[in-house]
Design an enzyme around this catalytic site. Structure first.
Site, mmCIF file in Angstrom:
data_model
loop_
_atom_site.group_PDB
_atom_site.id
_atom_site.type_symbol
_atom_site.label_atom_id
_atom_site.label_comp_id
_atom_site.label_asym_id
_atom_site.label_seq_id
_atom_site.Cartn_x
_atom_site.Cartn_y
_atom_site.Cartn_z
ATOM 1 N N SER A 35 0.705 -1.172 0.008
ATOM 2 C CA SER A 35 0.153 0.055 -0.054
ATOM 3 C C SER A 35 0.904 1.265 0.161
ATOM 4 O O SER A 35 1.485 1.661 -0.917
ATOM 5 C CB SER A 35 -0.965 0.099 1.186
ATOM 6 O OG SER A 35 -2.048 0.761 0.894
ATOM 7 N N ASP B 121 9.414 4.899 -10.928
ATOM 8 C CA ASP B 121 9.234 5.506 -12.130
ATOM 9 C C ASP B 121 9.878 6.521 -12.480
ATOM 10 O O ASP B 121 10.231 7.039 -13.714
ATOM 11 C CB ASP B 121 7.634 5.714 -11.940
ATOM 12 C CG ASP B 121 6.710 4.675 -12.113
ATOM 13 O OD1 ASP B 121 7.257 3.367 -12.279
ATOM 14 O OD2 ASP B 121 5.352 4.801 -12.239
ATOM 15 N N LYS C 168 -1.103 -4.154 -3.167
ATOM 16 C CA LYS C 168 -2.475 -3.579 -2.513
ATOM 17 C C LYS C 168 -2.712 -2.128 -3.082
ATOM 18 O O LYS C 168 -1.821 -1.150 -2.675
ATOM 19 C CB LYS C 168 -2.538 -3.480 -1.023
ATOM 20 C CG LYS C 168 -3.802 -2.794 -0.433
ATOM 21 C CD LYS C 168 -3.633 -2.655 1.081
ATOM 22 C CE LYS C 168 -4.904 -2.044 1.216
ATOM 23 N NZ LYS C 168 -5.193 -0.596 0.960
#
Length: 442
Positions: free
Chosen positions: A295, A306, A320
């Site tokens: 999460s 990224d 999650k």
């Protein structure tokens, strides 16, 4: 709509006063009322005919829990002690003794005292059994009741009777409750590398991460070779703090976006909203992940991956990718409801698939790392389905043998390596840091 709530990205979250308005009832149509009639018929039948008398509170709570369990694994209802625990996980502090306890054969057993808490300072140890609280025998009683009794207003006292294995007689302690502050970030230095162990995302995790970087530089007297952000076994926490931690290392760009029920219901969060610039000053960063990285932790790992700001190392994370909103339901109760999905800056949803590491590094120092069952989001009943077409390869473990990872746990232990993933990350940062230093000197 989303901005009107305080979102969280894991099983815990901050509490905000959210009024129940008539607008929420506008979507209840005639068919809904017919279903409610069926529910009331079952409710009344159970109450009138069940073998034992059942009170209304038990039936209503059971109905609520069953309704939420039919949605997904992370929507739930918390009241009483569960509500208190939810608040503690969010705020990161509470009034009490600083004890983590469990119940064993009806007795309250100490798992561990919190560092610098009243219990630790008094000498209570892991493995101790608490038999009496203020002279009252509690063995065979409820664990929840014992925990509730040990918590309380700072400055108040409570007497504990402890049975310690190996001790001749019970030990007596009188402790004064204090504000117990959980430490979400711990740091250390190993071979010139700064290690940030982030274990949860409570109200001050972002700020504590920034302070840890300052402390590492102060301790060394200069900048480290780089940083390791250890997110292993970090189950998540506040979305706002995940954004803050990612912002510590980023200078610009999107950190995460979340998308609700409607296509237009999108919120985007960007770097430099909390901290200006990259506090790590461009030094190499490695993020450690495992199957317990979930999460909010996945938001941090995904954002830094990224933006090519960090190398993600370890094994695939939990997966999650949903956001829960906490809505108060009375004085000591709250509804935790899944209200959105979140996406990494590249538009990738981690739901089910998780974050795939740039460098897969198994935990070789764990003797049963290959055979031990691993639980991830995709294994949970009624988990949300990833709406993207996920490449199956993301969901598969690499079964090939890497020649770098052939050592056994015993062989590593003889070399003094207790945590192979961390050791490998330290060595990698050392190589990257020295290369960066050499390049800068040319």
């Amino acid at each position: 709509m989303l901005r009107s709530f305080l979102q969280v990205s894991a099983a815990v979250g901050a509490l905000a006063i959210i009024p129940i308005t008539s607008g929420a009832m506008a979507g209840v149509d005639t068919s809904s009322y017919r279903e409610l009639d069926t529910f009331m018929e079952v409710y009344n039948t159970v109450k009138a005919n069940y073998v034992d008398k059942v009170d209304d509170k038990t039936l209503v709570k059971g109905a609520i829990e069953g309704m939420l369990a039919a949605l997904d694994p992370h929507s739930s209802y918390a009241d009483g002690l569960d509500f208190d625990n939810l608040k503690i996980q969010t705020e990161g502090n509470y009034g009490g003794l600083g004890l983590t306890v469990t119940q064993q054969d009806g007795a309250v057993k100490v798992i561990a005292p919190t560092e610098d808490g009243p219990a630790a300072k008094a000498g209570i140890k892991s493995g101790d059994f608490i038999t009496h609280l203020d002279g009252k025998f509690i063995v065979g009683g409820s664990l929840d009741e014992a925990i509730t009794q040990m918590r309380g207003a700072p400055g108040t006292k409570i007497a504990l009777t402890i049975v310690r294995p190996g001790a001749d007689k019970p030990l007596q302690f009188t402790l004064t409750r204090e504000i117990i502050t959980q430490k979400p970030v711990k740091w250390e230095i190993k071979d010139g590398v700064g290690i940030l162990n982030i274990n949860t995302f409570t109200a001050h995790t972002g700020g504590d991460t920034a302070l840890a970087i300052q402390a590492i530089e102060k301790k060394l007297g200069h900048k480290p070779l780089g940083y390791i952000v250890d997110l292993r076994e970090n189950g998540g926490g506040l979305l706002t703090e995940a954004i803050a931690v990612a912002d510590v290392f980023l200078t610009h760009g999107e950190i995460v976006s979340q998308r609700g029920r409607e296509k237009t219901d999108i919120e985007r969060y960007y770097a430099e909203s909390v901290f200006p610039g990259d506090l790590a000053k461009g030094l190499p960063v490695i993020v450690l992940t495992d199957s317990g990285t979930a999460s909010a932790s996945e938001i941090v790992a995904g954002a830094l991956q990224d933006h090519h700001r960090a190398i993600v190392m370890g094994v695939r994370s939990f997966g999650k990718g949903s956001v829960q909103t906490i809505m108060p339901m009375g004085q000591r109760a709250a509804l935790r409801l899944t209200t959105a999905r979140y996406f990494t800056p590249s538009g990738h949803s981690v739901q089910e698939g998780g974050i795939k590491p740039d460098i897969v590094v198994p935990q070789l120092s764990d003797p049963d790392y290959k055979s031990r069952p691993v639980l991830r989001e995709a294994d949970l009943r009624r988990h949300l389905i990833n709406q993207e077409k996920v490449d199956d390869s993301v969901l598969e473990e690499d079964t090939g043998t890497d020649p770098r990872f052939t050592a056994t746990a015993d062989e590593l232990k003889k070399k003094g390596v207790e945590d192979f993933q961390l050791s490998y990350a330290v060595q990698t940062i050392a190589r990257l840091g020295k290369t960066a230093t050499a390049s800068a000197g040319k």
